[in-house]
Scaffold this active site. Structure first.
Site, PDB file in Angstrom:
ATOM      1  N   TYR A 171      42.633 -30.667  80.799  1.00  0.00           N
ATOM      2  CA  TYR A 171      42.966 -29.597  81.739  1.00  0.00           C
ATOM      3  C   TYR A 171      42.931 -30.138  83.165  1.00  0.00           C
ATOM      4  O   TYR A 171      42.199 -31.082  83.479  1.00  0.00           O
ATOM      5  CB  TYR A 171      41.966 -28.437  81.643  1.00  0.00           C
ATOM      6  CG  TYR A 171      41.926 -27.734  80.316  1.00  0.00           C
ATOM      7  CD1 TYR A 171      42.697 -26.598  80.083  1.00  0.00           C
ATOM      8  CD2 TYR A 171      41.097 -28.190  79.290  1.00  0.00           C
ATOM      9  CE1 TYR A 171      42.653 -25.936  78.863  1.00  0.00           C
ATOM     10  CE2 TYR A 171      41.049 -27.541  78.074  1.00  0.00           C
ATOM     11  CZ  TYR A 171      41.833 -26.421  77.869  1.00  0.00           C
ATOM     12  OH  TYR A 171      41.779 -25.779  76.650  1.00  0.00           O
ATOM     13  N   ASP A 201      43.713 -18.443  78.529  1.00  0.00           N
ATOM     14  CA  ASP A 201      43.492 -17.204  79.278  1.00  0.00           C
ATOM     15  C   ASP A 201      44.788 -16.769  79.968  1.00  0.00           C
ATOM     16  O   ASP A 201      45.650 -17.610  80.270  1.00  0.00           O
ATOM     17  CB  ASP A 201      42.391 -17.408  80.321  1.00  0.00           C
ATOM     18  CG  ASP A 201      41.037 -17.658  79.675  1.00  0.00           C
ATOM     19  OD1 ASP A 201      40.818 -17.185  78.542  1.00  0.00           O
ATOM     20  OD2 ASP A 201      40.208 -18.355  80.298  1.00  0.00           O
ATOM     21  N   ASP A 261      36.559 -16.498  86.764  1.00  0.00           N
ATOM     22  CA  ASP A 261      37.866 -16.908  87.264  1.00  0.00           C
ATOM     23  C   ASP A 261      38.365 -15.844  88.228  1.00  0.00           C
ATOM     24  O   ASP A 261      37.632 -14.913  88.582  1.00  0.00           O
ATOM     25  CB  ASP A 261      38.854 -17.162  86.113  1.00  0.00           C
ATOM     26  CG  ASP A 261      39.067 -15.938  85.237  1.00  0.00           C
ATOM     27  OD1 ASP A 261      38.735 -14.810  85.663  1.00  0.00           O
ATOM     28  OD2 ASP A 261      39.578 -16.091  84.108  1.00  0.00           O
ATOM     29  N   ARG A 273      36.141 -22.623  82.655  1.00  0.00           N
ATOM     30  CA  ARG A 273      35.651 -21.784  83.757  1.00  0.00           C
ATOM     31  C   ARG A 273      34.124 -21.738  83.779  1.00  0.00           C
ATOM     32  O   ARG A 273      33.502 -21.672  84.850  1.00  0.00           O
ATOM     33  CB  ARG A 273      36.227 -20.376  83.681  1.00  0.00           C
ATOM     34  CG  ARG A 273      36.149 -19.688  82.345  1.00  0.00           C
ATOM     35  CD  ARG A 273      37.093 -18.504  82.314  1.00  0.00           C
ATOM     36  NE  ARG A 273      37.340 -18.025  80.965  1.00  0.00           N
ATOM     37  CZ  ARG A 273      36.862 -16.896  80.470  1.00  0.00           C
ATOM     38  NH1 ARG A 273      36.088 -16.121  81.213  1.00  0.00           N
ATOM     39  NH2 ARG A 273      37.150 -16.518  79.250  1.00  0.00           N
TER      40      ARG A 273
END
Length: 408
Positions: free
Chosen positions: A222, A194, A236, A330
């Site tokens: 992550y 993203d 987000d 997310r």
């Protein structure tokens, strides 16, 4: 002489039609030979037994089929029928197989397994699949040394640290602008990040683009931060908060237990702000118009999900997650907030690794551009010199042509 031959005598006239003969006198006698030769060319191991074939099954071009009498076909007989009759008409029998009223003779033992339509035996298909072309492994170029040569770019893999605010295609476009100057147009990335996210992005150049799916299928790690009590449409920080719920009741133990329960194989509903296509349109395009599209849940695997509260701001939760391809981190954070009786959204996300490849070994875009500058300058100078040489050669040709015209 053949053993126990069966003889068809031809007393100066065409023999009566036999089941082993071709019914049409107009059928060209060279066609069976051509079919056998074609099959032999396509299948070098195919044993060919026909008129004019030797005992090893190899074609004998010097012994073509002949006619029994002038104007009549010699009778290219189907091998199965010839085997039953114990005869095979062949011009290789010399005086016994000519068109002078003599007999055609051969034995049934000379006839092997031959296709009754073509006169050629077709071997069974080989077991297993055709082996794929093996390509040389790509060159992995770590920083700070630039690629060794222009040829390296034709089969190369780079690890790039994507900066915040860039899309994955922005990184591809920037690096492609470098590779095109070096003659390489194909560039692909392995796993979209993203715009808000940073971290590892694997780029493949030239022949290495065939490995994109391999890298994309690897598990990913992550790290990031989520904010409890606030939800956004994109899950987000790229969109404004549209949901506010109490979060103070969430304890550290409950948070850790909830994250532990969200491991293993899970079902995820992709967010509306995603690049998934539904009926030919990406979901984020519909989301920007304020529309909600029906989506299907996706099965993903979360290998580990660890959380810890921020020491200064307890509304912030730091986490690390190891997950499979296709996992929306997310959405994982949003689902954890809902599991705690509140809401949550990501405020930061960084991809740490893809398989065994770590972001610590990655290039920054700026460092990559700077390191490739000398090579680009050399290529540009070589192209300029080549253009000047071509122009000089064209000028000399024009002068020579003008001189030849004057002399003429």
């Amino acid at each position: 002489a053949p053993t126990n031959p069966t003889t068809y005598h031809n007393p100066g006239r065409p023999p009566p039609f036999l089941p082993t003969q071709h019914p049409s006198p107009s059928f060209p006698s060279f066609v069976p030979c051509m079919l056998a030769m074609l099959a032999r060319a396509c299948h070098p191991r195919v044993p060919v037994h026909r008129a004019g074939a030797n005992s090893r099954g190899h074609l004998c071009a010097s012994a073509p089929l002949r006619r029994a009498t002038p104007g009549h076909h010699a009778g290219f007989r189907h091998p199965a029928a010839a085997a039953r009759a114990g005869t095979w008409a062949s011009a290789s029998e010399g005086a016994n197989g000519g068109g002078d009223g003599t007999a055609f003779t051969t034995t049934a033992t000379d006839v092997l397994d031959v296709d009754v339509h073509e006169g050629v035996s077709i071997p069974p298909p080989r077991s297993g699949k055709t082996p794929k072309t093996v390509h040389p492994p790509p060159t992995m170029v770590p920083p700070p040394a630039p690629p060794a040569s222009v040829d390296t770019w034709r089969n190369m893999v780079l690890l790039v640290d994507k900066p915040k605010g860039w899309t994955s295609f922005d990184v591809v476009g920037k690096t492609r602008s470098l590779s095109r100057k070096l003659g390489v147009n194909k560039v692909g990335h392995c796993g979209t990040l993203d715009p808000m996210a940073t971290g590892l992005l694997i780029l493949c150049f030239g022949k290495a683009t065939k490995m994109v799916d391999k890298f994309t299928g690897m598990d990913k790690t992550y790290s990031g931060t989520m904010k409890l009590g606030e939800g956004t449409p994109s899950q987000d920080a790229c969109t404004e908060t549209d949901e506010t719920l109490p979060w103070e009741h969430i304890t550290d133990a409950a948070l850790a237990a909830g994250a532990g329960e969200m491991t293993g194989e899970l079902s995820q509903m992709p967010p509306m702000y995603s690049a998934i296509k539904v009926k030919g349109e990406r979901l984020y395009e519909a989301a920007r118009r304020g529309e909600t599209v029906a989506r299907k849940e996706r099965r993903v695997v979360v290998n580990s999900f660890e959380v810890s509260r921020d020491l200064e701001d307890r509304q912030l939760v730091h986490f690390t997650v190891d997950c499979s391809k296709g996992t929306y981190v997310r959405t994982l954070a949003y689902d954890l907030g809902k599991k705690m009786g509140s809401s949550a959204h990501l405020t930061a996300l960084r991809r740490e690794s893809i398989g065994a490849h770590n972001v610590c070994d990655a290039w920054t875009v700026a460092a990559l551009v700077d390191s490739c500058a000398p090579m680009l300058a050399e290529v540009k100078a070589a192209e300029h010199a080549a253009k000047e040489a071509a122009a000089e050669a064209a000028k000399e040709e024009a002068v020579d042509a003008a001189t030849d015209e004057k002399l003429a």
